[in-house]
Design an enzyme around this catalytic site. Structure first.
Site, PDB file in Angstrom:
ATOM      1  CG  HIS A 136      25.994  47.756  13.977  1.00 19.40           C
ATOM      2  ND1 HIS A 136      25.989  48.983  14.584  1.00 19.40           N
ATOM      3  CD2 HIS A 136      26.955  47.815  13.012  1.00 19.40           C
ATOM      4  CE1 HIS A 136      26.885  49.771  13.995  1.00 19.40           C
ATOM      5  NE2 HIS A 136      27.495  49.086  13.050  1.00 19.40           N
ATOM      6  CB  SER A 174      13.217  26.527  34.611  1.00 16.32           C
ATOM      7  OG  SER A 174      11.964  26.802  35.174  1.00 16.32           O
ATOM      8  CE  LYS A 188      13.889  28.951  30.850  1.00 14.63           C
ATOM      9  NZ  LYS A 188      14.031  30.195  30.117  1.00 14.63           N
ATOM     10  CD  GLU A 245      21.082  33.828  33.227  1.00 14.60           C
ATOM     11  OE1 GLU A 245      20.053  34.506  33.148  1.00 14.60           O
ATOM     12  OE2 GLU A 245      21.080  32.661  33.665  1.00 14.60           O
ATOM     13  CD  GLN A 262      37.834  50.744  59.742  1.00 14.77           C
ATOM     14  OE1 GLN A 262      38.754  50.859  60.536  1.00 14.77           O
ATOM     15  NE2 GLN A 262      36.568  50.729  60.119  1.00 14.77           N
TER      16      GLN A 262
HETATM   17  N1  ARG Z   1      41.245  49.897  61.039  1.00 17.89           N
HETATM   18  C1  ARG Z   1      41.954  50.929  60.371  1.00 17.89           C
HETATM   19  C2  ARG Z   1      41.891  50.704  58.850  1.00 17.89           C
HETATM   20  O1  ARG Z   1      41.562  49.651  58.429  1.00 17.89           O
HETATM   21  C3  ARG Z   1      43.383  50.936  60.793  1.00 17.89           C
HETATM   22  C4  ARG Z   1      43.960  52.292  61.084  1.00 17.89           C
HETATM   23  C5  ARG Z   1      43.171  53.022  62.080  1.00 17.89           C
HETATM   24  N2  ARG Z   1      43.852  54.194  62.512  1.00 17.89           N
HETATM   25  C6  ARG Z   1      43.345  55.022  63.386  1.00 17.89           C
HETATM   26  N3  ARG Z   1      44.023  56.002  63.708  1.00 17.89           N
HETATM   27  N4  ARG Z   1      42.156  54.806  63.903  1.00 17.89           N
HETATM   28  O2  ARG Z   1      42.160  51.615  58.118  1.00 17.89           O
END
Ligand code: ARG
Length: 483
Positions: free
Chosen positions: A144, A265, A271, A278, A310
């Site tokens: 604590h 600082s 400081k 941090e 993606q």
């Molecule tokens: N740029 C895409 C990714 O990073 C690769 C695959 C894209 N596939 C597609 N059918 N557009 O996931």
């Protein structure tokens, strides 16, 4: 496409990270196509020659305009321009960007996980080294955030070392899940070309192939697992960071923060701000965010490939980079930390850290129930605190009065027994149980940490070697076939 739209959907910027993996995948795939006579040897040779050249040249050899969408298209575009429409056009036979990107992420992540493991192991060994110098450095142990029981600086540091070792082990497990090859899954349902998935996986140094083509292109749970392990590591790192911030404050003053890891600082010349710690503390938030963002992307995503996937990848890399960078800088910082030994001891004394030990001694020596002993010692301390007396001033008379008040009978200890119970050093040496703070127990823990860390480092090195071996072999084979 509308230029704005194509820029919006492009992953080109983030794709530089997977460049070498993409080239390797294309090399392995082309070799396999030639071996299986899916494309002829001369075409394969021309493609391999170009890919090899690209590998030598690096990512700057590519046209990375976002109109090309992603690195997979850019590589194909490069090969086509360097060979011909007819030859380059054969590169994408029996593969898709979907299996390719999943494979490229796994290949890149494999190496990155090893990097993170190495940094974390470095941190473990730095903590162990500092602990070895502080086996006898008495400090208050807190619960604590109140002084609870005496411990040693070594015991405290070892607690973190064990946590980081578990992080390494978690990442090792993630490596194994990652080490599986999606290639051959193509868009989602494989292909009728007579490809050899195992051969490609083998050339890329994977342990096995993904068993279901749909799962292969659409699963990112290996990435979620990595981000989870990284988030947990970051949680541990942020705890250490927070303690460094606390300990280095004038109020605690338990450690001297190395000047090279603090900033002054711009306004207040006195400081010495613990800025590195941090930020390490803060960055945990980002890494947790990466995980929760990625989980949100995956939630309710229908099979199989969706471009949503993606958007998850950059978060994965950010998590890797934060843990890798955080562990590295913290290891360096820790190696320069100096404990304020005198003050550490004083804080433990001032906080009546020996109170539990005194209650335990009362139980041992007088046969009291622990609950009664607890009440008596509590009463002794309350009185001493009220009278502004230090812990070492507690005496037999205090015990007599307190026990009379609490139990209505007088409990006796020999003066030397009382003195011994209040001696922090003795208090610690008495805790020699496995895992405890006694020097002997801590030495055992440090020995164990070193042994386990060595074992982990061995696994990491072996995995690294296997990857390098596969890479060299692949490039050699590509070169041989491109003649
Ligand atoms: N740029 C895409 C990714 O990073 C690769 C695959 C894209 N596939 C597609 N059918 N557009 O996931």
């Amino acid at each position: 496409m509308d230029p704005l739209a194509s820029e919006y959907i492009s992953s080109m910027e983030a794709d530089a990270r997977i460049f070498y993996s993409v080239v390797q995948i294309n090399l392995a795939h082309t070799i396999m196509l030639a071996e299986r006579r899916i494309i002829d040897g001369a075409d394969a040779a021309a493609i391999l020659r170009t890919l090899y050249k690209l590998h030598e040249h690096g990512v700057s050899g590519l046209d990375l305009r976002p109109e090309l969408e992603d690195i997979h298209m850019a590589v194909e575009d490069f090969v086509t321009k360097e060979t011909s429409e007819e030859v380059g056009g054969k590169l994408n036979t029996a593969k898709s960007r979907n299996d390719q990107v999943a494979t490229a992420i796994r290949l890149t992540l494999r190496k990155n996980l090893l990097d993170v493991e190495e940094r974390l192991l470095e941190l473990v060994s730095t903590l162990v080294a500092l602990a070895e110098k502080n086996i006898d450095t008495i400090m208050p142990g807190y619960t604590h955030l109140q002084v609870a029981q005496p411990t040693t600086f070594a015991h405290h540091l070892a607690a973190y070392a064990f946590a980081f070792l578990r992080d390494v082990e978690r990442i090792e497990q993630t490596y194994d899940v990652t080490n599986s090859c999606p290639m051959g899954a193509c868009a989602l349902a494989g292909t009728s070309f007579p490809i050899d998935r195992v051969r490609v996986a083998h050339m890329l140094g994977f342990k096995r192939i993904e068993e279901n083509t749909m799962d292969a292109v659409s699963s990112r749970d290996f990435a979620l697992q990595a981000m989870s392990a990284l988030a947990i590591a970051m949680a541990n790192l942020s705890r250490l960071a927070e303690e460094l911030v606390l300990w280095s404050s004038a109020e605690f003053n338990l450690i001297e923060l190395p000047e090279e890891f603090a900033a002054t600082s711009s306004v207040m010349p006195q400081k010495k701000n613990p800025v590195v710690a941090e930020l390490a503390r803060a960055k945990a938030g980002r890494v947790f965010g990466n995980l929760s963002g990625a989980l949100a992307v995956m939630k309710a995503l229908p099979q199989s490939y969706n471009l949503d996937l993606q958007d998850l990848t950059p978060s994965l890399w950010n998590s890797v980079d934060e843990v890798r960078g955080g562990a590295e800088v913290m290891a360096k910082l820790i190696s320069a930390v100096e404990p304020n030994r005198e003050l550490m001891r004083k804080r433990a004394e001032g906080g009546f850290a020996a109170a539990t030990e005194l209650a335990d001694v009362l139980v041992w020596k007088t046969g009291l129930a622990f609950r009664d002993a607890h009440a008596i010692v509590g009463r002794m301390i309350a009185r001493a605190t009220k009278e502004v007396r230090a812990p070492e001033e507690l005496n037999i008379e205090d015990l007599r009065i307190a026990s009379k008040e609490v139990l209505d009978k007088e409990v006796q200890l020999k003066p030397e027994e009382l003195k011994e119970a209040l001696d922090l050093g003795k208090c610690i040496t008495a805790r020699e149980l496995p895992g405890g703070p006694a020097p002997k127990a801590v030495k055992n823990q440090l020995k164990l940490l070193k042994r386990e860390a060595k074992h982990c480092a061995k696994i990491t090195r072996a995995r690294r070697r296997a990857i390098t071996k596969a890479e060299i072999k692949l490039l050699k084979e590509a070169k041989r076939r491109s003649r």
